[in-house]
Structure formats: C-alpha cells, structure tokens
Design a protein around this motif. Structure first.
Motif, PDB file in Angstrom:
ATOM      1  N   LYS A 160     -89.858  23.028 -27.989  1.00 15.99           N
ATOM      2  CA  LYS A 160     -89.367  21.564 -28.243  1.00 15.99           C
ATOM      3  C   LYS A 160     -87.774  21.737 -28.516  1.00 15.99           C
ATOM      4  O   LYS A 160     -87.446  22.064 -29.505  1.00 15.99           O
ATOM      5  CB  LYS A 160     -90.065  20.840 -28.846  1.00 15.99           C
ATOM      6  N   ASP A 268     -94.852  17.441 -32.107  1.00 18.99           N
ATOM      7  CA  ASP A 268     -95.948  16.446 -31.479  1.00 18.99           C
ATOM      8  C   ASP A 268     -96.936  15.885 -32.855  1.00 18.99           C
ATOM      9  O   ASP A 268     -97.450  14.775 -32.737  1.00 18.99           O
ATOM     10  CB  ASP A 268     -96.976  16.965 -30.678  1.00 18.99           C
ATOM     11  N   SER A 271     -94.899  11.998 -36.916  1.00 17.74           N
ATOM     12  CA  SER A 271     -94.941  10.446 -36.555  1.00 17.74           C
ATOM     13  C   SER A 271     -93.716  10.117 -35.581  1.00 17.74           C
ATOM     14  O   SER A 271     -92.613  10.732 -35.588  1.00 17.74           O
ATOM     15  CB  SER A 271     -94.709   9.668 -37.859  1.00 17.74           C
ATOM     16  N   ALA A 272     -93.960   9.027 -34.885  1.00 21.62           N
ATOM     17  CA  ALA A 272     -92.602   8.540 -33.984  1.00 21.62           C
ATOM     18  C   ALA A 272     -91.635   8.530 -34.764  1.00 21.62           C
ATOM     19  O   ALA A 272     -90.375   8.808 -34.252  1.00 21.62           O
ATOM     20  CB  ALA A 272     -93.226   7.618 -33.308  1.00 21.62           C
ATOM     21  N   GLU A 273     -91.614   7.984 -35.797  1.00 22.55           N
ATOM     22  CA  GLU A 273     -90.283   7.757 -36.556  1.00 22.55           C
ATOM     23  C   GLU A 273     -89.804   9.006 -37.199  1.00 22.55           C
ATOM     24  O   GLU A 273     -88.484   9.198 -37.196  1.00 22.55           O
ATOM     25  CB  GLU A 273     -90.712   6.849 -37.833  1.00 22.55           C
ATOM     26  N   GLN A 274     -90.430   9.897 -37.576  1.00 21.91           N
ATOM     27  CA  GLN A 274     -89.804  11.163 -37.953  1.00 21.91           C
ATOM     28  C   GLN A 274     -89.278  12.019 -36.822  1.00 21.91           C
ATOM     29  O   GLN A 274     -88.191  12.602 -36.768  1.00 21.91           O
ATOM     30  CB  GLN A 274     -91.058  11.834 -38.471  1.00 21.91           C
ATOM     31  N   GLN A 275     -90.023  11.891 -35.641  1.00 25.35           N
ATOM     32  CA  GLN A 275     -89.404  12.491 -34.293  1.00 25.35           C
ATOM     33  C   GLN A 275     -88.294  11.844 -34.093  1.00 25.35           C
ATOM     34  O   GLN A 275     -87.128  12.621 -33.754  1.00 25.35           O
ATOM     35  CB  GLN A 275     -90.051  12.346 -33.158  1.00 25.35           C
ATOM     36  N   GLU A 276     -87.934  10.533 -34.054  1.00 21.08           N
ATOM     37  CA  GLU A 276     -86.584   9.807 -33.863  1.00 21.08           C
ATOM     38  C   GLU A 276     -85.668  10.064 -34.809  1.00 21.08           C
ATOM     39  O   GLU A 276     -84.417  10.528 -34.537  1.00 21.08           O
ATOM     40  CB  GLU A 276     -86.816   8.345 -33.652  1.00 21.08           C
TER      41      GLU A 276
END
Length: 353
Positions: A160, A268, A271-276
């Motif tokens: 990624k 993956d 969390s979505a927040e950590q990815q962002e």
C-alpha cells in the motif's frame, strides 16, 4: 507450650500473606508475555509504525521523516506513533518488504523501478530517462487515474502506497571527462544501479551503463573501470565523487520522486482515523521535505564549485537533444513487459500531450 503456639500462629500468618499475594497478582492475558510480538492494532496498544530507510537523519529526507513523526504526535489522539530507523537499521528494502507482506507494522521508501520488480510492470516507466519535462508533470501524474490504477494493482500484491509526493531529487551525471551534450556520452562507462530500467536508459542515451553497488563506485572511478556516475546532488557529494570526477552536467535525466509504502495487511488493520492521519501527515511532511531538498541542492551545487568541479548548465536546446537521444528506450516496452502505448498513455496522464 507458648513456644509451640507462637510457631503455629507465625505459620498461619505466613500462609495467609502468601494467599493474599496470589489473589492480588492477576493472571497474565494470553499473548502479553512478549509485548510487541503481536500486531499492535490487535493488542489495543499504541500502534508503532516503524519506518526503515537507508539515509541518515542529517539528510533532508531524514529531517522530513522526523517532521512526519512530530505531525502524527501533534495531530493524533495518541493511539499511533512513528518510530524511525535510519541507516538500514531495520534491514534492506527487500527484507522490509518481506516483513510488510507478513503484516508487520513497517514502512519504507521505494520507487517505480522497484515496484516493477514486484509485478506491477508499468510502474517501471517512472524511472525512464527524460520522461518528465518538469516537476509539475510528475505531481500531476501522481494524482491521475492512471497512477491510482497502478497503485491499486500494487495493493493486490500486498503493498500500500501511503504518499507519493516526496522529492528525492533530479538525477545528474558526473564524469571524469567533460560532457556538454549527448554526443559526449559516447564511449563513457557510467555507473547505474543494477536494474534493467536504468541500465537500458543510459545505454539508449549513448553511454555504456555499468551496474555497480554504490559503495564500489569511488574506487571504480579512481581506477578508470568506469568514467561516470549518476545520482542526485546530495548523494554525489556525500560519496565524495568530486574528488575523482571533476565534471558535472545538470542533465536531470530522471526526476526522482519517491513513495512511502507499507503492507496492505497492516494498513487495513488500522482504524479509519489512523489511516487518514498517516496519509494526511505523510503528504504534509512531503511538502516539507521538498523545500529542504531544494535548499540543499543549491548548497551542494556551490560546494561542488568550491571544490573545483566544472558544472555545466543545460539549456533548452541541449535538453531537447538529450531527450531525443533517449527516445529509443521507450521502444523497449515489450522487453520490460509494459502495456501497449504506455509512453503515450503516461504522457497524456501527466498533462504533457
């Protein structure tokens, strides 16, 4: 009798204290006996993103990585942090990639030629000579649908890309004899990294490409085994090639941007927040890096001149001649496993045609 009673009381007290101690010591949660052996995302601990890279912390890229770590700390909620491992402390790029594919929380820098070796063949064109006319085209390409499609293919391979806006620098050519245009490259043996893309790129320009480890290049220049070397200014100066090669032409044959990559399995699991947070701060740190690189290049160029290196600027006509000399490289697409018409597709995606 009193003595026997005292012994009995003391024994009972000792047993009571031992029992209380056993109650207060909670049993270990499975998997916590070796902290760090399980993926931080699963354990609920702070996620430590380990970034391994070959450069030193004193280089622009090292300073920018520290900026990235600081941004994650400042903008995050404390659930994730970046830990830096310069000077190949975590191992080679290939070793790091192997760790990523196993789901380890590691990240490193890589480029298109590297991704081509991992099965996304079309990415290799990014290291083609004189592909980009300017840096704006490079950044336009990284935001294009074509680039997104290639990145998606890479994700299918388990990797990624987090950010692609980090400038590594223009790659220039340093030689033991003067080079003022492409005709002067004929007969020169120029060291390149040992990969097919860069080898064929310099061969197309008229030189003879020689694949060598960077650490062996100084001695090879000294003995005459090779007569040239290419790299960004920071690397050329840091390796002290100016001591044995006194001519530098600013041909910028490759506009070398780099990317930061991790494993899809690890990403993956965030969390979505950590990815962002990881993506947005990586991009912000990239802009910071690019400013440092631009400032450092001007400084390195002056140092070369101060140490007796003849620096040749390249005008538009000479640049066009260099580009024309390299065009035969793009006829080798089938050799590299490229899609039909890839050069035209990429030039269109970068807004050049």
């Amino acid at each position: 009798m009193k003595k026997v009673l005292s012994i009995v009381v003391a024994t009972m007290l000792a047993l009571s204290v031992a029992a209380c101690g056993a109650k207060e010591e909670a049993p270990e949660t499975p998997g916590t006996e070796n902290p760090g052996t399980e993926t931080p995302v699963d354990s609920g601990d702070v996620v430590e993103v380990q970034i391994g890279f070959e450069n030193s912390m004193s280089e622009p890229i090292g300073q920018a990585l520290q900026k990235w770590a600081d941004l994650v700390e400042e903008q995050g909620d404390g659930s994730m942090k970046i830990v830096l491992y310069p000077d190949s402390q975590l191992g080679s790029k290939n070793e790091l990639i192997d760790s990523m594919l196993l789901g380890e929380p590691v990240m490193t820098l890589a480029d298109g030629a590297f991704y081509a070796d991992y099965g996304v063949k079309d990415f290799g064109i990014l290291f083609g000579p004189f592909l980009f006319d300017n840096w704006e085209q490079a950044w336009t390409l990284t935001e294009s649908d074509w680039y997104k499609g290639q990145s998606d293919l890479l994700e299918e391979k388990g990797l990624k890309i987090i950010t692609s806006n980090w400038k590594y620098g223009d790659r220039h050519t340093m030689t033991t004899t003067p080079v003022k245009g492409p005709e002067d490259l004929k007969g020169l043996k120029v060291r390149v990294p040992s990969n097919q893309i860069q080898t064929e790129g310099f061969n197309a320009m008229g030189a003879t490409a020689v694949g060598l480890p960077l650490g062996d290049t100084y001695e090879a220049l000294t003995t005459g085994t090779i007569t040239g070397v290419e790299n960004p200014l920071a690397t050329l100066y840091g390796r002290k090639f100016q001591e044995v090669a006194k001519y530098l032409i600013l041909d910028a044959h490759v506009k070398n941007f780099t990317t930061w990559v991790t494993g899809t399995m690890f990403f993956d699991g965030l969390s979505a927040e950590q990815q962002e947070l990881l993506v947005s701060t990586g991009k912000e740190a990239g802009f910071y890096n690019n400013g440092l690189v631009d400032e450092a290049e001007a400084d390195y160029l002056q140092k070369f001149k101060d140490e007796g290196v003849t620096v040749t600027e390249v005008d538009d006509a000479t640049q066009a001649a260099f580009k024309q000399s390299a065009m035969s490289f793009y006829d080798l697409g089938s050799t590299f496993g490229w899609s039909d018409g890839l050069y035209e597709t990429v030039r269109k995606a970068m807004g050049a045609e």
